[in-house]
Design a protein around this motif. Structure first.
Motif, PDB file in Angstrom:
ATOM      1  N   ASP A  15     -88.500 -41.301  75.680  1.00 10.76           N
ATOM      2  CA  ASP A  15     -88.681 -42.726  75.975  1.00 10.76           C
ATOM      3  C   ASP A  15     -87.447 -43.571  75.652  1.00 10.76           C
ATOM      4  N   THR A  17     -86.161 -44.430  72.767  1.00 12.55           N
ATOM      5  CA  THR A  17     -86.212 -45.276  71.576  1.00 12.55           C
ATOM      6  C   THR A  17     -85.572 -44.611  70.358  1.00 12.55           C
ATOM      7  N   SER A  46     -78.609 -47.404  75.513  1.00 15.33           N
ATOM      8  CA  SER A  46     -80.072 -47.394  75.384  1.00 15.33           C
ATOM      9  C   SER A  46     -80.564 -48.740  74.866  1.00 15.33           C
ATOM     10  N   PRO A  47     -80.857 -49.680  75.763  1.00 19.29           N
ATOM     11  CA  PRO A  47     -81.288 -51.009  75.319  1.00 19.29           C
ATOM     12  C   PRO A  47     -82.595 -51.008  74.524  1.00 19.29           C
ATOM     13  N   GLY A  48     -83.455 -50.010  74.707  1.00 19.34           N
ATOM     14  CA  GLY A  48     -84.721 -49.942  73.973  1.00 19.34           C
ATOM     15  C   GLY A  48     -84.632 -49.127  72.699  1.00 19.34           C
ATOM     16  N   LEU A  49     -83.423 -48.789  72.271  1.00 23.84           N
ATOM     17  CA  LEU A  49     -83.231 -47.955  71.087  1.00 23.84           C
ATOM     18  C   LEU A  49     -83.761 -48.636  69.831  1.00 23.84           C
ATOM     19  N   ARG A  50     -84.500 -47.902  69.032  1.00 20.43           N
ATOM     20  CA  ARG A  50     -85.047 -48.420  67.780  1.00 20.43           C
ATOM     21  C   ARG A  50     -84.562 -47.644  66.565  1.00 20.43           C
TER      22      ARG A  50
END
Length: 148
Positions: A15, A17, A46-50
């Protein structure tokens, strides 16, 4: 003996993240900029990286410039809202981070005992202070004052 060439191997979650980076070799002055560029790529890609996991199992070591780049990576991940994890730290890396006072900063909650870093720094001070020349009563180093 020349340290092994530094290499970074990337694995991402499906995903996007979580990204895991395996660092191989020694991060030193010669490759520090390259290291920072490689480990910073997921922040841009990865702009959604958490979470960014830096797997240190195969890290042979790092010098002061390498440590500076890890600190810079921490600043960048924090600014991007990404949590940086330093996984599988060797005892040598753990000690380096502890002595430099960066362990608690880079790995919050890593201390089992309070103030280990303070103890390490005090020990380093004691070792250098014990070998220093005694001061005379005036507070000047070098012992008794010489007269001519």
């Amino acid at each position: 003996m020349t340290p092994a060439a530094m290499e970074v191997i990337t694995a991402s979650s499906s995903d996007g993240t979580v990204v895991r980076l395996e660092v191989h070799g020694f991060v030193d002055y010669d490759c520090a900029d390259h290291f920072l560029a490689l480990v910073s790529r997921p922040l841009e890609a990865s702009p959604g990286l958490r979470a960014l996991h830096l797997d240190c199992k195969h890290l042979d070591g790092l010098d002061s410039m390498g440590l500076a780049m890890v600190l810079m990576l921490h600043r960048r991940t924090t600014a991007a809202g990404v949590t940086l994890y330093l996984d599988q730290r060797s005892p040598a890396l753990e000690r380096l981070l502890d002595i430099t006072g960066t362990l608690e900063y880079l790995v919050p909650g890593s201390k089992d005992t309070p103030s280990t870093s303070t103890e390490s720094q005090a020990m380093a001070y004691r070792l250098t202070s014990d070998s220093a020349p005694a001061a005379d009563r005036s507070g000047r180093p070098g012992g008794p004052e010489m007269t001519s």
